[in-house]
Motif scaffolding. Structure first.
Motif, PDB file in Angstrom:
ATOM      1  N   TYR A   1       0.854  -1.191   0.000  1.00 42.84           N
ATOM      2  CA  TYR A   1       0.000   0.000   0.000  1.00 42.84           C
ATOM      3  C   TYR A   1       0.887   1.237   0.000  1.00 42.84           C
ATOM      4  N   ASN A   2       0.365   2.333  -0.605  1.00 42.88           N
ATOM      5  CA  ASN A   2       1.091   3.598  -0.532  1.00 42.88           C
ATOM      6  C   ASN A   2       0.683   4.304   0.761  1.00 42.88           C
TER       7      ASN A   2
ATOM      8  N   ARG B   1      -4.051   0.411  -2.341  1.00 47.26           N
ATOM      9  CA  ARG B   1      -3.313  -0.809  -2.683  1.00 47.26           C
ATOM     10  C   ARG B   1      -2.550  -0.591  -3.992  1.00 47.26           C
ATOM     11  N   VAL B   2      -1.297  -1.013  -4.008  1.00 48.92           N
ATOM     12  CA  VAL B   2      -0.437  -0.848  -5.172  1.00 48.92           C
ATOM     13  C   VAL B   2      -0.080  -2.240  -5.677  1.00 48.92           C
ATOM     14  N   GLU B   3      -0.421  -2.508  -6.952  1.00 45.71           N
ATOM     15  CA  GLU B   3      -0.124  -3.826  -7.530  1.00 45.71           C
ATOM     16  C   GLU B   3       1.351  -3.952  -7.884  1.00 45.71           C
ATOM     17  N   ASN B   4       1.872  -2.950  -8.596  1.00 45.81           N
ATOM     18  CA  ASN B   4       3.275  -2.973  -9.006  1.00 45.81           C
ATOM     19  C   ASN B   4       3.915  -1.661  -8.590  1.00 45.81           C
ATOM     20  N   VAL B   5       4.980  -1.742  -7.795  1.00 47.55           N
ATOM     21  CA  VAL B   5       5.684  -0.537  -7.370  1.00 47.55           C
ATOM     22  C   VAL B   5       6.495  -0.044  -8.549  1.00 47.55           C
ATOM     23  N   THR B   6       6.161   1.172  -9.028  1.00 45.52           N
ATOM     24  CA  THR B   6       6.851   1.724 -10.195  1.00 45.52           C
ATOM     25  C   THR B   6       7.631   2.985  -9.880  1.00 45.52           C
ATOM     26  N   ALA B   7       7.452   3.544  -8.666  1.00 50.23           N
ATOM     27  CA  ALA B   7       8.131   4.794  -8.312  1.00 50.23           C
ATOM     28  C   ALA B   7       8.825   4.634  -6.961  1.00 50.23           C
ATOM     29  N   ASP B   8       9.889   5.431  -6.765  1.00 50.59           N
ATOM     30  CA  ASP B   8      10.561   5.452  -5.477  1.00 50.59           C
ATOM     31  C   ASP B   8       9.589   6.006  -4.433  1.00 50.59           C
TER      32      ASP B   8
ATOM     33  N   VAL C   1      11.059   1.315   2.353  1.00 49.28           N
ATOM     34  CA  VAL C   1      11.525   2.320   1.424  1.00 49.28           C
ATOM     35  C   VAL C   1      11.920   1.589   0.151  1.00 49.28           C
ATOM     36  N   MET C   2      11.269   1.969  -0.951  1.00 50.22           N
ATOM     37  CA  MET C   2      11.523   1.310  -2.247  1.00 50.22           C
ATOM     38  C   MET C   2      12.250   2.280  -3.152  1.00 50.22           C
TER      39      MET C   2
END
Length: 180
Positions: free
Chosen positions: A153-154, A159-166, A177-178
């Motif tokens: 989750y952000n 809900r976030v399926e694919n993390v695409t951003a930092d 932290v991604m």
């Protein structure tokens, strides 16, 4: 001499353990039903609403609370009336005094006072329990269950399926932290 010193210490310990109550703890609305005794033809005290002791002006009489009671009318029937409470206070030995209108005062001995319960007894030994109306209190209880399904989750809770951003994300109740 030792005997008197022991007696003095014992008396001070007993007086130190005596519970005292604060009038501020009485602020709010207290409800009860089915009183076996009440003065002046009162069948039941339905509620007592007490304010902070700051007097407000109503119909040219000062009041810091109201009491809703059921009484017997002149025809023998029951009627519900609201009475002013011009003042209330707790005196020595936890005695609660509630002045009602300009007619009479009610006197009780406080046995227990918690945020939700007021237990009192009359001088002749009859006990009554009042419960505090906490309906105006915000959140009473909160329960939370954590999902351990591996979802991400952000910080907005989406809900976030694919993390695409930092950024900072939450997964299984833990902050992560991604960086891509």
């Amino acid at each position: 001499m030792k005997k008197y010193l022991f007696l003095l210490l014992l008396l001070s310990a007993v007086s130190a353990n005596a519970q005292t109550f604060d009038e501020a703890d009485l602020i709010g609305t207290w409800n009860t039903v089915g009183l076996a005794y009440a003065p002046l033809g009162i069948i039941n005290i339905e509620s007592i609403s007490l304010g902070p002791g700051e007097y407000t002006r109503t119909t040219k009489k000062y009041t810091c609370g109201i009491m809703t009671v059921t009484t017997i009318d002149n025809n023998g029937g029951e009627k519900t009336v609201t009475e002013r409470v011009p003042d209330y206070y707790i005196s020595n030995n936890n005695k609660l005094h509630i002045w009602v209108d300009d007619s009479y005062a009610m006197h009780f001995i406080i046995e227990e006072l918690t945020p939700t319960t007021l237990k009192v007894k009359t001088y002749d030994g009859q006990s009554y329990t009042f419960t505090k109306d906490n309906s105006s209190v915000g959140v009473r209880s909160l329960s939370m269950t954590r999902s351990a399904d591996g979802s991400t989750y952000n910080l907005s809770g989406h809900r976030v399926e694919n993390v695409t951003a930092d950024g900072i994300y939450i997964q299984n109740g833990q902050k992560m932290v991604m960086k891509k």
